[in-house]
Design an enzyme around this catalytic site. Structure first.
Site, mmCIF file in Angstrom:
data_model
loop_
_atom_site.group_PDB
_atom_site.id
_atom_site.type_symbol
_atom_site.label_atom_id
_atom_site.label_comp_id
_atom_site.label_asym_id
_atom_site.label_seq_id
_atom_site.Cartn_x
_atom_site.Cartn_y
_atom_site.Cartn_z
ATOM 1 N N GLU A 469 34.419 24.348 -15.817
ATOM 2 C CA GLU A 469 33.048 24.672 -16.232
ATOM 3 C C GLU A 469 32.773 24.141 -17.630
ATOM 4 O OE1 GLU A 469 31.041 25.398 -14.057
ATOM 5 O OE2 GLU A 469 32.474 25.976 -12.516
ATOM 6 N N HIS A 472 31.654 20.576 -17.431
ATOM 7 C CA HIS A 472 30.203 20.501 -17.218
ATOM 8 C C HIS A 472 29.482 20.792 -18.536
ATOM 9 C CE1 HIS A 472 30.153 20.123 -12.886
ATOM 10 N NE2 HIS A 472 30.727 21.283 -12.657
ATOM 11 N N HIS A 475 29.313 17.867 -20.709
ATOM 12 C CA HIS A 475 28.343 16.909 -20.179
ATOM 13 C C HIS A 475 26.940 17.259 -20.701
ATOM 14 C CE1 HIS A 475 27.226 14.554 -16.221
ATOM 15 N NE2 HIS A 475 27.007 13.843 -17.298
HETATM 16 ZN ZN LIG Z 1 31.664 21.999 -10.919
#
Ligand SMILES: [Zn+2]
Length: 679
Positions: A469, A472, A475
């Site tokens: 997580e 992400h 990102h």
């Molecule tokens: Zn994911």
């Protein structure tokens, strides 16, 4: 007048004023936000000048700010801190919000302007990001029905509104099925086999639910149910818990999701037909890297057969453990994890309960931040003074190497009854240079909280989820684009798991584990011998896990490849798995009746394969660090940030990967990593 959702949010980082927000504020705030957005859209469409990038595309991207900020706040609360009142608002708002979306993206006047620019795209002298925004927004309009004839438009909008209502009910049913279940353990006999860490978290879960002293509770949260299935010596209780877990949504009570699944599939098939596709899978895959069912099925088949063979070998070990324990019953699904754990212990002398004390949550969070520091120069400054929507939320300011502010990171790690299961990242605000917006990124996990006075201890898999997580999250945080629509994780969905799965690789690195995995009582670092055993045992069970994942991906693809919904989704699931020869003792990661990826929204519908697709990318990408001889190689890390993590959707994903890797991805590193590469 006093609705906090409609005022300026002047608090730190422009966070919503969570403490002041009441569920009743949302409906009037959404009414105001929808009206404001409608007015903006009308003005944009009616402006007299010819369409330009600035007056149409940039303006469209910048519009609806109130609605965007409100939606992010609303869905954050609905997922992590819901209530019957919020759930009622969610049901009431689902249809109108979908109708608004359709009205915007089917607006003939506005689409005419976007379409005119799209037709002139070669001669407009756009930057590459502007060109990408034009193509993306144009495609958003087309896929939302802008080109349909009037009758088809109204039917399509009705289908979308109905789907939004069904998705909401599906998600609420899963939450109700999960939070409604408790396996109460009250005697020593019922606790047989459970190690100390599991007793501690099961007791804490009982305390959280106000239960009397001496009672332990197993819920359907992964960090309780999975260890329970691995350790409970009470076969009858394992069976009971297993049936509750896999039976979510497949029942005849209030949380029955079978008819909802069927209607959702039927409406999706109809939506695809309106777009001229034979089935929903074709429509969904059109906007992905994979592009076609054939490409997806080729990849799934590539792992399916070696995974069957690997699971057959694991089965021998599991049967061996059963024989050693004197068990004479058949091997049932609720037996697998229990005897696999014993087989693992016998073969690798590795005991999950021996590992866990080395993985306290706080230290693993520090490890996850440290890796981001070494790779990208980021620093994480705790801001205990910044309040989230719940006391569990921790806030960190994220600073770049030069000390400049990158964004705000919020982390909410614990399972609570009014929180959906699983783990996810979302944005409270996306990055955008045009809007002057720094990102505000949220990570949610569902770890079982440690007992009072003790740390929360993670399993190896939990640590992987934590890093996933956060991948992400990076990102979102490292996003550096002009336009909001292209920021962060808003990439094609079979690309979106690349940053998250790539980041998992660092948690398993010996140098990271040696530095951060320390026994919470003695402070002793993870012993070399235990680390070696962990590494050796890593691939044991991969056959079983790969089959469980791939079975779910296959059923997803099969259900969405039908021209009309199956009459009985449970029978369809069973028949599909029988055709593929899934062994009975394995099961699936998610059955259709509780498959939130597919039915809580359309986000991953005909898209559960994306984890495997992205795994091809992430294993190959991580090899770039391995080839450089240093998993923290600064040049490779800089390239990763520049080519992939900062560009969001401003670059076509295949091109982004090639820019990073110098070539197209290859699948062998993924197969090797899973132990599925045939010699
Ligand atoms: Zn994911």
């Amino acid at each position: 007048m006093s609705n906090p959702l409609l005022q300026d949010w002047a608090g730190p980082h422009g966070l919503p004023p969570f403490a002041d927000i009441q569920p009743a504020h949302f409906q009037p705030a959404f009414d105001a936000a929808l009206a404001a957005h409608r007015a903006e859209i009308e003005a944009m469409a009616a402006q007299p000048g010819a369409p330009t990038f600035a007056n149409t595309l940039a303006a469209f991207d910048a519009s609806g700010r109130l609605l965007t900020r409100l939606s992010h706040t609303f869905y954050t609360l609905v997922a992590s801190a819901t209530s019957p009142e919020l759930q009622a608002s969610q049901r009431a708002l689902a249809g109108p919000l979908a109708a608004h979306h359709s009205a915007v993206y089917m607006h003939a006047g506005l689409f005419a302007r976007v379409d005119a620019l799209f037709e002139q795209r070669e001669t407009l002298d756009l930057t590459s990001e502007q060109r990408r925004l034009l193509e993306r927004i144009h495609l958003d309009f087309v896929r939302a029905g802008a080109r349909l004839v009037p009758d088809a438009k109204s039917r399509y909008a009705a289908v979308m509104a109905r789907l939004a209502e069904l998705n909401t009910r599906f998600a609420q049913n899963v939450l109700a099925a999960e939070s409604g279940y408790q396996l109460r353990l009250t005697t020593e006999d019922e606790l047989a086999g459970l190690p100390g860490f599991l007793r501690a978290v099961a007791r804490q879960a009982a305390i959280d639910r106000g239960l009397a002293e001496g009672v332990h509770v197993i819920t359907l949260s992964r960090s309780l149910i999975l260890p329970f299935l691995s350790f409970s010596a009470r076969r009858d209780l394992r069976e009971q818990a297993w049936r509750a877990w896999v039976g979510r949504g497949d029942d005849t009570g209030d949380t029955d999701n079978r008819a909802l699944c069927r209607e959702i599939l039927e409406l999706r098939a109809e939506a695809a037909r309106l777009h001229g596709h034979a089935c929903y899978a074709d429509f969904a895959l059109e906007d992905t890297m994979a592009r076609s069912q054939t490409a997806v099925m080729d990849l799934l088949e590539r792992v399916w057969h070696p995974a069957l063979a690997a699971q057959a070998r694991e089965r021998e070990a599991v049967l061996g453990a059963m024989a050693a324990a004197g068990a004479t019953h058949a091997l049932e699904p609720w037996d697998w994890r229990f005897y696999a754990e014993q087989a693992r212990r016998a073969r690798f002398e590795l005991d999950e309960s021996e590992v866990k004390p080395y993985f306290p949550l706080e230290r693993m969070v520090a490890a996850m931040f440290d890796c981001a520091g070494r790779l990208f120069g980021l620093q994480f400054k705790p801001r205990p003074d910044i309040a989230g929507y719940h006391a569990d939320v921790r806030a960190y300011e994220v600073l770049d190497a030069d000390g400049s502010l990158r964004g705000l990171f919020l982390q909410d790690n614990f399972a609570r009854p009014p929180k959906r299961s699983g783990a996810w990242m979302n944005a409270l605000r996306n990055q955008s240079r045009a809007l002057g917006a720094t990102p505000v990124i949220v990570n949610n996990n569902n770890f079982a909280r440690g007992a009072a006075g003790e740390p929360t201890l993670l399993s190896f898999d939990d640590v992987r989820t934590l890093f996933h997580e956060f991948g992400h999250g990076l990102h979102g945080l490292l996003s550096d684009v002009e336009h909001e629509r292209l920021a962060g994780t808003q990439v094609l969905r079979d690309f979106v798991e690349l940053p998250s799965q790539l980041y998992e690789h660092w948690m398993a690195e010996p140098q990271v584990l040696k530095k951060f995995a320390r026994h919470w009582q003695t402070g002793e670092p993870l012993p070399d011998a235990l680390l070696a055993k962990l590494q050796a045992a890593r691939q044991f069970g991969q056959g079983y896990e790969t089959l469980r994942y791939t079975a779910s991906a296959i059923v997803d693809m099969a259900a969405h490849a039908l021209p009309t919904a199956p009459a009985d989704v449970v029978a369809f699931e069973r028949e599909t798995l029988a055709k593929w020869g899934l062994p009975d003792e394995v099961g699936m990661n998610h059955r259709l009746t509780h498959f939130q990826h597919l039915f809580s929204s359309s986000g991953y519908a005909a898209g559960y394969y994306v984890y495997l697709w992205a795994e091809v990318l992430d294993c190959d990408a991580f090899d770039a660090f391995v080839e450089a001889g240093d998993v923290f190689d600064p040049a490779v890390a800089a390239r990763l940030r520049e080519c992939i993590l900062s560009v969001g959707n401003s670059v076509e994903p295949g091109a982004a990967f090639r820019a990073f890797r110098g070539r197209d991805p290859i699948a062998d590193p993924m197969l090797k990593d899973r132990g599925l590469l045939e010699a």
